[in-house]
Scaffold this active site. Structure first.
Site, PDB file in Angstrom:
ATOM      1  N   GLU A  12      -6.133 -10.964  -0.873  1.00 52.70           N
ATOM      2  CA  GLU A  12      -6.911 -10.694   0.352  1.00 52.70           C
ATOM      3  C   GLU A  12      -8.410 -10.687   0.073  1.00 52.70           C
ATOM      4  O   GLU A  12      -9.147  -9.845   0.581  1.00 52.70           O
ATOM      5  CB  GLU A  12      -6.487  -9.341   0.954  1.00 52.70           C
ATOM      6  N   GLU A  15       0.795  -1.241   0.000  1.00 50.45           N
ATOM      7  CA  GLU A  15       0.000   0.000   0.000  1.00 50.45           C
ATOM      8  C   GLU A  15       0.817   1.275   0.000  1.00 50.45           C
ATOM      9  O   GLU A  15       0.546   2.190   0.778  1.00 50.45           O
ATOM     10  CB  GLU A  15      -0.962  -0.006   1.204  1.00 50.45           C
TER      11      GLU A  15
HETATM   12  C1  XIL Z   1      -6.039  -5.815   8.475  1.00 47.07           C
HETATM   13  C2  XIL Z   1      -6.187  -6.866   9.574  1.00 47.07           C
HETATM   14  O1  XIL Z   1      -6.958  -7.936   9.112  1.00 47.07           O
HETATM   15  C3  XIL Z   1      -6.834  -6.218  10.781  1.00 47.07           C
HETATM   16  O2  XIL Z   1      -6.849  -7.142  11.862  1.00 47.07           O
HETATM   17  C4  XIL Z   1      -6.063  -4.978  11.196  1.00 47.07           C
HETATM   18  O3  XIL Z   1      -6.741  -4.333  12.234  1.00 47.07           O
HETATM   19  C5  XIL Z   1      -5.939  -4.020  10.019  1.00 47.07           C
HETATM   20  O4  XIL Z   1      -5.335  -4.698   8.938  1.00 47.07           O
HETATM   21  N1  XIL Z   1      -5.039  -4.661   3.633  1.00 47.07           N
HETATM   22  C6  XIL Z   1      -3.947  -5.318   4.143  1.00 47.07           C
HETATM   23  C7  XIL Z   1      -4.046  -6.050   5.419  1.00 47.07           C
HETATM   24  O5  XIL Z   1      -2.917  -5.375   3.469  1.00 47.07           O
HETATM   25  O6  XIL Z   1      -2.851  -5.991   6.142  1.00 47.07           O
HETATM   26  C8  XIL Z   1      -5.182  -5.513   6.274  1.00 47.07           C
HETATM   27  O7  XIL Z   1      -5.318  -6.354   7.411  1.00 47.07           O
HETATM   28  C9  XIL Z   1      -6.452  -5.455   5.468  1.00 47.07           C
HETATM   29  C10 XIL Z   1      -6.295  -4.502   4.310  1.00 47.07           C
END
Ligand code: XIL
Length: 407
Positions: free
Chosen positions: A302, A189
């Site tokens: 994801e 990101e």
């Molecule tokens: C999320 C986790 O699942 C949560 O537990 C945390 O509070 C925030 O992050 N994109 C990503 C992940 O790359 O690392 C994120 O994970 C979700 C969005």
């Protein structure tokens, strides 16, 4: 065999079966039930890595009567810790690291952990979270509360010091799990949503300010040196379809490749909702095709599909679980199936991973209902995964089975 004995045998078999039926009928909400099985075998047949985000501390036979563990081992062959490999989890002080949680998954040096014991490929997430907001930065760099960058720490550090510190961190983390983490998100990101004047629209982050845009290439180079066999990815959200952000990611990754920087692919997060449509030939397919035409791999990293939910207080067992419109679960199912079809369509797609697999443990309600405190309020979402909170299959799970079966 005499007749009386045969009758006895048949009677016993009948009673056992009846017993089974009664036992099944007595299954209540608190009785552990078998998770569905089979996605893992189906994915292996299609040579697609099928993964899920996991919470390392739940990976034991005691969680929910073993259902958490069994749902993973029967359905997935890849896991990625959701938070435990992020800088704020590991990087406690300059050159001070806490590996206690990831060691449970991967084993301390020379040992094995849960992943090897269960034959899992591991994705590591993420060496650098290339933004300053949220739970992203090392602990030595932030002021509590709020986890904002500590200006005094930033200002006191030279470019050379920051560069060295980052290099030592990457070598420490990748080196510790060398040969155990097959795929790394090197950077997560770090491309902005809106247009800015930085090269490739890179976010204004600590690493960008200190090292300049070259921090990206350096991080990939160091990760590669620390574990030459690991596959290295750039990971981001909102880059699944056509648009300036997908273009910026493509331009960045292509230029890294052209310079000979060791990068294998793009992780497209695929956090989607009811508004998404996906069909062969559309913008999503064109993005994947553009990567393919340029010899760049990708993964769906994801995937979750949010649906609008009824708002309950966090303490309520129904929090984040009840769809506002039950029919959305059908749409959700179709979308899960459509994303798998798309993944199977591209030989440069190396895997599909969901961001958690049961609504019992999903980040979506917290992320969206929490935002209700903001103005303007976001729409509360939840029920985003493949299994319900009781580990029972939802339409999305059935859709993956169907698509793996060629339907
Ligand atoms: C999320 C986790 O699942 C949560 O537990 C945390 O509070 C925030 O992050 N994109 C990503 C992940 O790359 O690392 C994120 O994970 C979700 C969005």
């Amino acid at each position: 065999m005499n007749r009386r004995f045969l009758t006895l045998v048949l009677l016993t078999v009948f009673c056992l079966r009846l017993g089974g039926t009664i036992a099944q009928a007595q299954v209540g909400p608190n009785t552990p039930r078998q998770p569905p099985s089979g996605l893992r075998a189906l994915a292996m047949k299609r040579h697609l890595l099928l993964g899920t985000a996991v919470r390392i501390r739940l990976l034991n036979p005691n969680t929910d009567g073993g259902r958490y563990e069994r749902a993973i081992t029967s359905n997935f062959d890849m896991v990625e810790p959701d938070n435990s490999l992020k800088p704020p989890a590991l990087w406690q002080g300059k050159d001070v690291y806490d590996f206690s949680t990831p060691d449970l998954l991967l084993g301390a040096p020379g040992k094995t952990g849960w992943a090897q014991q269960h034959g899992m490929t591991v994705r590591g997430h993420t060496l650098i979270y290339g933004r300053d907001d949220g739970w992203t930065l090392p602990n030595w760099l932030v002021t509590e509360p709020g986890r904002v960058v500590n200006k005094a720490v930033e200002d006191s550090m030279t470019k050379a010091e920051a560069t060295d510190l980052l290099r030592r961190y990457i070598f420490a983390v990748v080196g510790r799990y060398k040969g155990k983490i097959a795929i790394w998100d090197v950077i997560n990101e770090t491309i902005a949503d809106g247009k800015n004047n930085n090269p490739y629209n890179l976010r204004d982050s600590f690493w960008f300010r200190k090292l300049g845009p070259n921090f990206v290439a350096l991080a990939f180079q160091w990760a590669h040196e620390a574990d030459p066999a690991a596959k290295l990815y750039y990971n981001d959200y909102g880059i699944e379809g056509l648009g300036p952000k997908a273009d910026a990611v493509f331009a960045l990754v292509k230029s890294l490749k052209d310079q000979g920087v060791p990068i294998d692919g793009v992780g497209m997060q695929w956090h989607i909702g009811m508004e998404t449509h996906l069909a062969p030939g559309d913008g999503h397919y064109r993005i994947a095709q553009r990567l393919k035409d340029n010899g760049i791999g990708f993964m769906v990293t994801e995937l979750d599909v949010s649906v609008p939910v009824v708002v309950y207080p966090k303490s309520d067992p129904l929090y984040g679980l009840v769809p506002l419109r039950p029919a959305d679960l059908k749409t959700q199912g179709r979308l899960y199936g459509d994303v798998l079809k798309y993944a199977l369509n591209f030989p440069n797609c190396k895997g599909l991973q969901v961001w958690e697999f049961t609504d019992r443990y999903s980040w979506i309600p917290d992320a969206t209902i929490g935002r209700l405190k903001q103005t303007p309020p976001g729409e509360p979402q939840g029920a985003a995964t493949l299994l319900d909170a009781d580990y029972q299959p939802k339409p999305g799970y059935d859709a993956l089975k169907r698509v793996f079966g060629g339907k």
